[in-house]
Design an enzyme around this catalytic site. Structure first.
Site, mmCIF file in Angstrom:
data_model
loop_
_atom_site.group_PDB
_atom_site.id
_atom_site.type_symbol
_atom_site.label_atom_id
_atom_site.label_comp_id
_atom_site.label_asym_id
_atom_site.label_seq_id
_atom_site.Cartn_x
_atom_site.Cartn_y
_atom_site.Cartn_z
ATOM 1 N N HIS A 20 0.778 -1.205 0.096
ATOM 2 C CA HIS A 20 -0.112 -0.061 0.016
ATOM 3 C C HIS A 20 0.949 1.291 -0.086
ATOM 4 O O HIS A 20 0.413 2.288 0.346
ATOM 5 C CB HIS A 20 -0.900 0.226 1.071
ATOM 6 N N LYS A 24 30.915 11.453 12.125
ATOM 7 C CA LYS A 24 30.692 11.568 13.624
ATOM 8 C C LYS A 24 31.702 12.700 13.872
ATOM 9 O O LYS A 24 31.537 13.720 14.763
ATOM 10 C CB LYS A 24 31.252 10.215 14.393
HETATM 11 O O1 F6P Z 1 28.304 4.470 14.052
HETATM 12 C C1 F6P Z 1 28.034 3.132 13.657
HETATM 13 C C2 F6P Z 1 28.201 2.475 14.996
HETATM 14 O O2 F6P Z 1 29.520 2.253 15.427
HETATM 15 C C3 F6P Z 1 27.422 1.205 14.581
HETATM 16 O O3 F6P Z 1 28.235 0.225 13.894
HETATM 17 C C4 F6P Z 1 27.071 0.750 16.049
HETATM 18 O O4 F6P Z 1 26.212 -0.239 16.282
HETATM 19 C C5 F6P Z 1 26.674 2.178 16.651
HETATM 20 O O5 F6P Z 1 27.453 2.870 16.176
HETATM 21 C C6 F6P Z 1 26.578 2.319 18.065
HETATM 22 O O6 F6P Z 1 27.691 2.147 18.626
HETATM 23 P P1 F6P Z 1 27.870 2.001 20.085
HETATM 24 O O7 F6P Z 1 27.406 0.428 20.314
HETATM 25 O O8 F6P Z 1 29.328 1.903 20.476
HETATM 26 O O9 F6P Z 1 27.245 2.967 20.948
#
Ligand code: F6P
Length: 442
Positions: free
Chosen positions: A307, A427
């Site tokens: 849908h 990041k």
């Molecule tokens: O940004 C990617 C990542 O490193 C993933 O692979 C991971 O699951 C997520 O961020 C969270 O990371 P963490 O478990 O260290 O908080």
């Protein structure tokens, strides 16, 4: 990728797309039986993929020549196949399917010990013996994590909700958008809420910010009786950081360096993002590749997809292969709802494969002017995974199957499926921009 095979396969792919699944089924009435596998309650029908016996033969040879078997053995042994991060990749050990060593130390004893601590802890919650600061039993659990520390856990919870404790409320917070945590906390009784901070690194900005917001919520609502040891647990490969946050050591459940976040679902953490984060790469053996390395993946439960986005699958100009995952028996009692679901499940696969021709539309007296709009090209590939019933085991099989698919594709495409440098750069950039925002430069 092995060029010898890719050239032959590309040629065959051209021939098949010029033919049609209708013709392949008509030419070979036994096709559905030929391209089908059964294993432990799972039936996998791949006859509606654009393949022939010759394509299958070449694909198997490609896997052999690419060293899938040798790479699998290296992973299972605990070799550091994530070479850009110098890490072993041992999530398979969490399922008990292998018992390797990491850095010379067998991993099985650690896994068994964490599993038994988890069982003790969850029993305590399920039987009402885990109490909050004011002595009331914990009846709500909020998982705070992101990526592999959120998506997998939530997926398993949603999939297996039928089996969940009827009196426990479970919620998930991941996003840094403050609306996520504030909406999730609405209506919760702080005295009976436990937060599980799920973070392999215990440095993830989103998770730590949400954990601090949870702490502030509890402090402000419980007041002087607040005791953080009764409201927080953690799953992490950095227990010292979890302790520094104020989580009591007996409620910190370890995970290990050799479990990638997106493969952590069988650890104390608990698929959804696994494929694109694993194989979304363009460097193979140090060189930039010129082949596709992984699909964009999305999906929906039940008939929601048809849908919404299925129209593009049926008549769009891009060929999009689909997997359909179904169950013979429903978990919840229904009258004919499961039959309706099953009918749609097979109807979609048939329309994608066989389409509808202008001839068929004419026979149904469709006005000539509408025929071009209603012709359904078909020849769109799909696979069908069918289980007897949705159980923790069948879900585990599905997770293992898709994880291994990602691994095999990674080997064939010569990628390191276990790092994620693109994500890491994002990041860092966000860190710089945040400092600028805080210093008023932006
Ligand atoms: O940004 C990617 C990542 O490193 C993933 O692979 C991971 O699951 C997520 O961020 C969270 O990371 P963490 O478990 O260290 O908080």
């Amino acid at each position: 990728m092995n060029t010898e095979f890719s050239e032959q396969l590309n040629k065959l792919a051209g021939n098949i797309t010029q033919s049609h699944l209708r013709k392949l089924f008509t030419d070979d009435p036994a096709r559905a039986e030929k391209f089908r596998l059964s294993l432990g309650g799972l039936m996998f029908d791949y006859s509606k993929h654009l393949i022939t016996a010759e394509v299958m033969r070449l694909l198997v040879q490609l896997a052999e020549k690419s060293g899938v078997k040798e790479h699998t053995q290296a992973m299972f042994r605990g070799d550091k196949i994530n070479f850009t991060e110098d890490r072993a990749v041992l999530h398979t050990a969490l399922r008990g399917s292998t018992s390797p060593s990491a850095d010379g130390k067998p991993v099985a004893p650690d896994i068994t010990s964490v599993l038994s601590r988890m069982a003790e802890f969850t029993d305590k919650i399920r039987t009402g013996k885990m109490t909050g600061s004011t002595g009331k039993p914990i009846n709500t659990i909020v998982n705070i994590g992101i990526g592999g520390s959120d998506l997998g856990v939530e997926m398993v919870y949603e999939a297996l909700r039928f089996y969940a404790h009827p009196e426990l409320t479970v919620r998930f917070v991941s996003n840094i958008d403050p609306a996520h945590i504030s909406e999730t906390l609405k209506g919760l009784n702080p005295e009976q809420t436990l937060f599980i901070i799920c973070s392999k690194t215990f440095t993830t900005q989103e998770t730590l910010s949400n954990a601090k917001a949870a702490q502030a919520f509890l402090k402000s609502r419980i007041g002087s009786a607040y005791n953080s040891a009764r409201h927080f647990a953690a799953v992490s490969a950095a227990p010292e950081k979890a302790a520094a946050f104020g989580i009591s050591p007996e409620l910190v459940f370890p995970m290990w360096d050799w479990v990638g976040g997106r493969y952590s679902i069988c650890s104390a953490v608990g698929l959804a993002q696994a494929d694109m984060e694993s194989n979304g790469k363009s460097c193979a053996e140090g060189k930039t590749v010129n082949w596709q390395t992984g699909p964009v993946i999305w999906g929906e439960p039940g008939t929601n997809g048809q849908h919404s986005f299925f129209q593009l699958l049926h008549q769009g100009t891009k060929l999009i292969p689909a997997d359909f995952i179904g169950f013979i028996r429903p978990l919840a009692p229904t009258d004919d709802m499961h039959d309706i679901l099953t009918a749609h499940f097979f109807a979609q696969q048939e329309v994608l494969a066989f389409g509808k021709t202008a001839e068929e539309l004419r026979r149904e007296n469709e006005p000539e002017a509408l025929i071009p709009y209603k012709v359904m090209p078909g020849n769109r590939p799909s696979g069908c995974l069918f289980f007897d019933e949705l159980t923790p085991k069948s879900l585990g099989m599905l997770i293992a199957l898709y994880e291994h698919k990602i691994f095999v594709q990674g080997v064939i495409w010569k990628l390191n499926s276990f790092d994620q440098w693109g994500v890491e750069l994002g990041k860092k950039k966000a860190g710089h921009i945040l400092s600028e925002i805080k210093s008023g430069k932006t």
